[in-house]
Each structure stands twice: as structure tokens, then as C-alpha cells.
Scaffold this motif. Sequence first.
Motif, PDB file in Angstrom:
ATOM      1  N   UNK A  98       8.178 -39.848 -69.056  1.00 24.90           N
ATOM      2  CA  UNK A  98       6.755 -40.223 -69.012  1.00 24.90           C
ATOM      3  C   UNK A  98       5.971 -39.192 -68.195  1.00 24.90           C
ATOM      4  N   UNK A  99       4.655 -39.147 -68.440  1.00 20.93           N
ATOM      5  CA  UNK A  99       3.820 -38.236 -67.651  1.00 20.93           C
ATOM      6  C   UNK A  99       2.984 -38.969 -66.614  1.00 20.93           C
ATOM      7  N   UNK A 100       2.925 -40.301 -66.738  1.00 23.15           N
ATOM      8  CA  UNK A 100       2.119 -41.080 -65.792  1.00 23.15           C
ATOM      9  C   UNK A 100       2.594 -42.529 -65.834  1.00 23.15           C
ATOM     10  N   UNK A 101       2.206 -43.288 -64.828  1.00 20.81           N
ATOM     11  CA  UNK A 101       2.534 -44.719 -64.803  1.00 20.81           C
ATOM     12  C   UNK A 101       1.237 -45.514 -64.679  1.00 20.81           C
ATOM     13  N   UNK A 102       1.325 -46.769 -65.070  1.00 22.78           N
ATOM     14  CA  UNK A 102       0.182 -47.683 -64.896  1.00 22.78           C
ATOM     15  C   UNK A 102       0.638 -48.855 -64.038  1.00 22.78           C
ATOM     16  N   UNK A 103      -0.250 -49.319 -63.190  1.00 21.21           N
ATOM     17  CA  UNK A 103       0.054 -50.534 -62.416  1.00 21.21           C
ATOM     18  C   UNK A 103      -1.194 -51.394 -62.312  1.00 21.21           C
ATOM     19  N   UNK A 104      -0.965 -52.683 -62.108  1.00 24.80           N
ATOM     20  CA  UNK A 104      -2.050 -53.669 -62.152  1.00 24.80           C
ATOM     21  C   UNK A 104      -2.580 -53.983 -60.755  1.00 24.80           C
ATOM     22  N   UNK A 105      -3.913 -54.122 -60.657  1.00 26.63           N
ATOM     23  CA  UNK A 105      -4.516 -54.657 -59.445  1.00 26.63           C
ATOM     24  C   UNK A 105      -5.241 -53.618 -58.614  1.00 26.63           C
TER      25      UNK A 105
END
Length: 277
Positions: free
Chosen positions: A121-128
Motif C-alpha cells: 500500500x502507499x497510504x493508510x486510512x483511519x477513522x476519527x
Amino acid sequence: MADPTRKPVQVTDLVRWKRDGSRFAMLTAYDYTTAALLDRAGVPVLLVGDSLGGTMLGHQLRDGGPDTLPVTLEDMLRHAAAVARGARRALLVADLPFLSYQVGLDQATLAAGRLIKEAGMQAVKLEGGGAMLEVVSHLVERGIPVMGHLGLTPQSVHAMGGLRVQGREPLAAERLLADARGLQGAGAFAVVLEGMPAKLAGEITRAVDIPTIGIGAGLDCDGQVLVVHDMLGLTIGPTAKFVRRFAELGEATVAAAVAFREAVERGEYPDPEHSYA
Ligand code: KIV
């Protein structure tokens, strides 16, 4: 219009597209074949969403909606690696699943780092926002690009009392606006705005320099994302109000399977054309 078909898309392209006023699309992908097809279609950002809990693994909330909470980091790694094998040009972003980034900063770094290092992956996503801003800046300072996610955040389904539109009340709207600014300050390169009034999503979009990517958040976001099963008409059961089906692949799949079953039952398949002499 953004032209994603030439060279691999980078996180910096998204910020430039916002500056240039170029709208862009993001779709979820969970497997090699879908990733290859969406990449061929020129979709510039693919999200290996933890929505795979519902679409790929069949996890359901008690009231029947899709459930992301049981998704593990190992689930995400396996699906993300398959997507990375299928996509050549799209920017690849994977969700950090529930409980992979809330316990501590080291744990978050390890989980995000594995999605980059092992799954491609090139990036991550997270919530909040709020307490999660510290996690965002911690990852960004370690060279891991982070996409935020505000509004209807499915990992907080129980705290929200269900998968409900967020930010209808003035105080909640103010908090979301502050969180979006906080994400920008923490170094996030983009933010998903899910399930909120279109007017609020427009205000947030105008208030920050990083691109907003809407889902159930109206037209004024910089980009739009849909769950690929929803937009292809593959979802089992009802879909949300904001979903437009751009194809009916669920019905097409059932029709093809019926045709195959009947051809086998009638002894019409395989015919000479599909047999070896
Ligand atoms: O998991 C997911 O698919 C998502 C999108 C709906 C934005 O987070």
C-alpha cells in the motif's frame, strides 16, 4: 479533469487536483481481478476498505447492516496484497482495521507499516478526529501517508447508535469542522467525509486545503468514493440512499449462473466448440 492514466498516482497529486479544482473518483477494491479492472478504467484511487467485512466476509450487524468491527489486520493484509498485485497506476490506500491503531502509537505504526511494507500500500486510512489526531501525526512523522475519515465512521457504529448520518446538530457540525482542520494540521493528505449533510461537507471542503472525498456527503466534496459492490449492483440486501448503481452485475451473475445450470442439465454444455477433439 484529472488524467490518472499516465503515471502512478501519488498522494501529492490529490492535493494538486484540489488546488486545480479537478474532481476525482475513489472506489473500494478487495481482490486482484477487481483492482486490475478498476485500474484499467482509470480510477485514480483504490481503497482496500474494511467494508470488506461486509462485502467479502459477510459480517453483519444485528440490524442487518455491514459490520467492519470483526475485520483483522491479517484480513486487510491479505486483501491489500491482492489489490496491489492487480493495480499498476492507482494510488493504493488501505484501512487500518478496528483495534489496530487505538491501543497505542507503536501498535498503530506497526499496523500501518505492515500494510505499506508487506501488502504494497502507499497510504493508510483511519477513522476519527480528537484523540486520533495524535495517531495521524505520529504516522505522518514516520513517513506513512494518512487519509482521515470523519462523519459516519462505521468502526464507531455502537457509539453512534447505528449507521446514522452525523453532524446534523450545530455542535456536532462544529466538531466535525474542527476535526477536519485538526486532520489537516496533523498532516493527513486527504479526508473521507461520510454520511453528513451536503451543506456541512461543502463547508468543510472550503475550509481545508486537503481534498475531501465524499460518500453520502453531497456534491461539494473534491472527490467521491463508493463501495464497489454497491455501485456495481452486487450488494446483497438494501443499500443506502446515496448509492447509485452504475451496473446490475448481481442480476447479471444470477442470470449467467441460471443459464449455465440449465445448459448443463439439458446436456447442451460442453458442445463440440468447447471440447477437445
Ligand atoms: O471501508 C470502506 O469501504 C470505507 C469507505 C466507505 C470510505 O471506509
